[in-house]
Write a protein that holds these residues in place. Structure first.
Motif, PDB file in Angstrom:
ATOM      1  N   ALA A  81       0.861  -1.175   0.000  1.00  0.00           N
ATOM      2  CA  ALA A  81       0.000   0.000   0.000  1.00  0.00           C
ATOM      3  C   ALA A  81       0.902   1.230   0.000  1.00  0.00           C
ATOM      4  O   ALA A  81       2.081   1.132   0.317  1.00  0.00           O
ATOM      5  N   ALA A 145      -5.009  -4.737  -0.254  1.00  0.00           N
ATOM      6  CA  ALA A 145      -6.248  -4.171  -0.772  1.00  0.00           C
ATOM      7  C   ALA A 145      -7.322  -5.254  -0.789  1.00  0.00           C
ATOM      8  O   ALA A 145      -7.028  -6.418  -1.060  1.00  0.00           O
ATOM      9  N   ASP A 148      -7.250  -7.271  -3.817  1.00  0.00           N
ATOM     10  CA  ASP A 148      -5.937  -7.766  -4.245  1.00  0.00           C
ATOM     11  C   ASP A 148      -6.015  -9.172  -4.832  1.00  0.00           C
ATOM     12  O   ASP A 148      -6.657 -10.055  -4.270  1.00  0.00           O
ATOM     13  N   PHE A 205      -7.790   2.416   7.027  1.00  0.00           N
ATOM     14  CA  PHE A 205      -7.540   1.399   6.008  1.00  0.00           C
ATOM     15  C   PHE A 205      -8.781   1.066   5.196  1.00  0.00           C
ATOM     16  O   PHE A 205      -9.042  -0.103   4.898  1.00  0.00           O
ATOM     17  N   TYR A 208      -8.985  -1.593   2.286  1.00  0.00           N
ATOM     18  CA  TYR A 208      -8.031  -2.659   2.540  1.00  0.00           C
ATOM     19  C   TYR A 208      -8.660  -3.665   3.500  1.00  0.00           C
ATOM     20  O   TYR A 208      -9.611  -3.339   4.224  1.00  0.00           O
TER      21      TYR A 208
END
Lengths: 363, 363
Positions: A81, A145, A148, A205, A208
């Motif tokens: 990140a 993420a 991801d 976050f 995420y």
DNA sequence: TTGAAAGCGCTAACAA
DNA sequence: TTGTTAGCGCTTTCAA
């Protein structure tokens, strides 16, 4: 960068295995055998080659070796990140660094940092050091993420690797993490038990997994207590001081908020105080606060009646040790370290100042 | 480490330039052109190749590229002395790290640490990362051995490099340092002017240039004042707490010592106090102390009547910036940064606690 | 116990 | 504008 023939190192300082072979009067293959400690080399030959190697100060070309033999001795560290949202404090960095040294560096491996993706070059794959065959293993710092997928490719590649957070949809992932869903659940439940119904959550976050877990645990606690989930009470913050202050201010101005969970990871008492002050609140009196802390036995703010300790450092260290074993083949991956958070009363704990984030430091 | 065919990464995750070429329907050379941003590629071709590259998640093999093109994008950091005698504090590490990130990492270069030589593997050349063509530049941390010759080879190689200390016999060396000879001279002169004739010197880095400079400056000051040099008054310490205490104790027991210079780099008030106490001395009263400090406006010990500030951090930062310029070709080496020490009265300065050395930290 | 030949993946030099 | 060929330095494979 340097690629013309007058480039650095194009001079007499660079030898190849053939230089060594000629000087020792053997073939390059024999030199190779000696360098790699292979069997079937006459003792006299070995000694002679070794002395030539030392005398010349010859070291094999890492790239050529890696190309041909797939052998690498470098462990990579990357950031999944932008560094602005990866809160690495001065103290944590020192500990990680020291640990990397003891686990890898002192065994002869080099430790390489690839800041590329975290540095804001966001279309760069954080695992590119693996794909470009630079590293023999990878440590991925920071939250993953929610969307991801790179981690799957890393996982399937077979390289030893370690993330510092889990990805909800991919539990097999090699990780050393703290159960943040539970941390949020414990935090919220604790406040509910004290009679609060309108609990604000200053989180972080967003986007995420670390943010998803925070929200999920909060929501689960409310659900179990039959309290309605109010989206406006959950606010994600970056680490901008003014943003946190404004968020706290606005959260407390919302109708009926009597308690605040700070899971923002900034560990910053001052901005919360200032936000509360501007909202006309007296923390610890008309508003109860519960903060997350990353240090055992240290309070983010003394007005908080309780803290939830997120032992991320402890988890990370155990994870790094397991990774080191995997790396040298003493065990098989993936690493699965998951620590539980601990709820603590703030009473009697010393208040610590906001940690300095390494990547904010300026020379 | 991993070299059989079932090794990590031997799977489907690794592509070569030929895979990209085939998929894009061009030759490998064309792909290479696109990857390297060369001219003479049709726009349509470029776009197509780029999209194939992205789609596959292809990254070129660093080793192969380095082998063929001499191109590298990695800056190395090594240690020219055992880490046990390289005093890197937690705070200094953070700053260096942050600086390396801003100067190199954020520009896409990776930053690699080779602890090998400093880790105690002393027959390893600290510059081996250069000889094995791993790095495009090298930062050498720690003192250089008085007898060091490796640095000459580094210098002649043409690679950008930076040391954190000078080598007396090789002033052209690219370095960012503080004039320690002058620091010792200033320290000693200051005490002589206050009437002292028997000045003990608790020094460090014996066998390294940093130690030689300390001794030389001390000796020069005595010589100019026509005071006889007494070898027994100069003692080098490692950073073992008990050793420093014992040294201070013995130094003060020597006949006639009335003043002490602490240039030991441990910045540890307690052990000096304890050594003095055991010798029956009252620091600041019957014994004057002058300490070296690495922080501006911070006192190692309040009993010291003066401090000499060694701005090694400031020098290092300027040096790193110059190195970064050299690295990208915006300037030519060698870097020549030499800061002067500053004598300060201790009065009014806050006493700081002994810094934590990073490589002593344990998980 | 040693060596010759081939080729890892890429790009420099040259040709088309 | 694109492709072909050769070879970077090393280690694998295979032969002696």
């Amino acid at each position: 960068m340097k690629d013309d023939s007058s480039s650095p190192g194009a001079h007499t300082t660079h030898y190849t295995i053939r230089d060594v072979a000629e000087k020792a009067g053997v073939s390059t293959k024999t030199v190779s055998r000696v360098l790699n400690g292979e069997a079937y080399v006459a003792e006299a030959t070995r000694v002679r080659v070794q002395s030539v190697v030392r005398e010349m100060g010859y070291y094999p070309h890492t790239g050529a070796r890696s190309l041909r033999a797939h052998r690498r001795d470098c462990i990579g560290v990357t950031f999944s990140a932008p560094l602005s949202i990866v809160p690495i404090s001065e103290a944590l960095l020192s500990h990680i660094f020291s640990q990397l040294y003891h686990l890898f560096g002192s065994k002869g491996n080099s430790v390489s940092f690839d800041f590329g993706p975290g540095a804001g070059n966001l279309d760069a794959d954080y695992a590119r050091g693996l794909w470009s065959r630079r590293y023999a293993g990878l440590i991925i710092m920071g939250p993953l993420a929610s969307s991801d997928t790179t981690i799957l490719r890393v996982h399937e590649s077979g390289y030893p690797y370690l993330t510092t957070s889990r990805l909800g949809c991919f539990p097999e992932c090699s990780s050393a993490a703290v159960d943040l869903e539970e941390a949020a659940y414990v935090s919220t439940t604790c406040l509910i038990e004290r009679g609060h119904r309108r609990i604000a959550h200053l989180t972080s976050f967003d986007g995420y997994n670390a943010g998803d877990e925070r929200r999920a645990g909060y929501a689960r606690a409310l659900r179990e207590a039959d309290i309605e989930f109010d989206e406006r009470l959950v606010r994600g913050a970056t680490f901008e001081v003014h943003e946190i202050e404004a968020l706290v201010h606005r959260l407390l101005m919302e109708r009926g908020v009597t308690a605040l969970i700070d899971s923002s990871a900034a560990q910053d008492a001052e901005t919360i105080r200032e936000g509360a002050r501007r909202a006309g609140r007296a923390l610890g009196q008309d508003t109860e606060v519960l903060c997350w802390t990353y240090s055992d036995k240290a309070a983010v703010m003394s007005e908080a009646f309780a803290h939830v300790w997120i032992p991320i450092r402890e988890a990370l260290f155990e994870g790094l040790e397991a990774l080191a074993q995997w790396y040298v083949g003493e065990s098989q991956g993936p690493v699965q370290v998951l620590y539980r958070p601990t709820l603590r009363e703030t009473q009697g704990l010393e208040e610590v100042s906001k940690p300095r984030a390494v990547f904010d430091l300026r020379a």
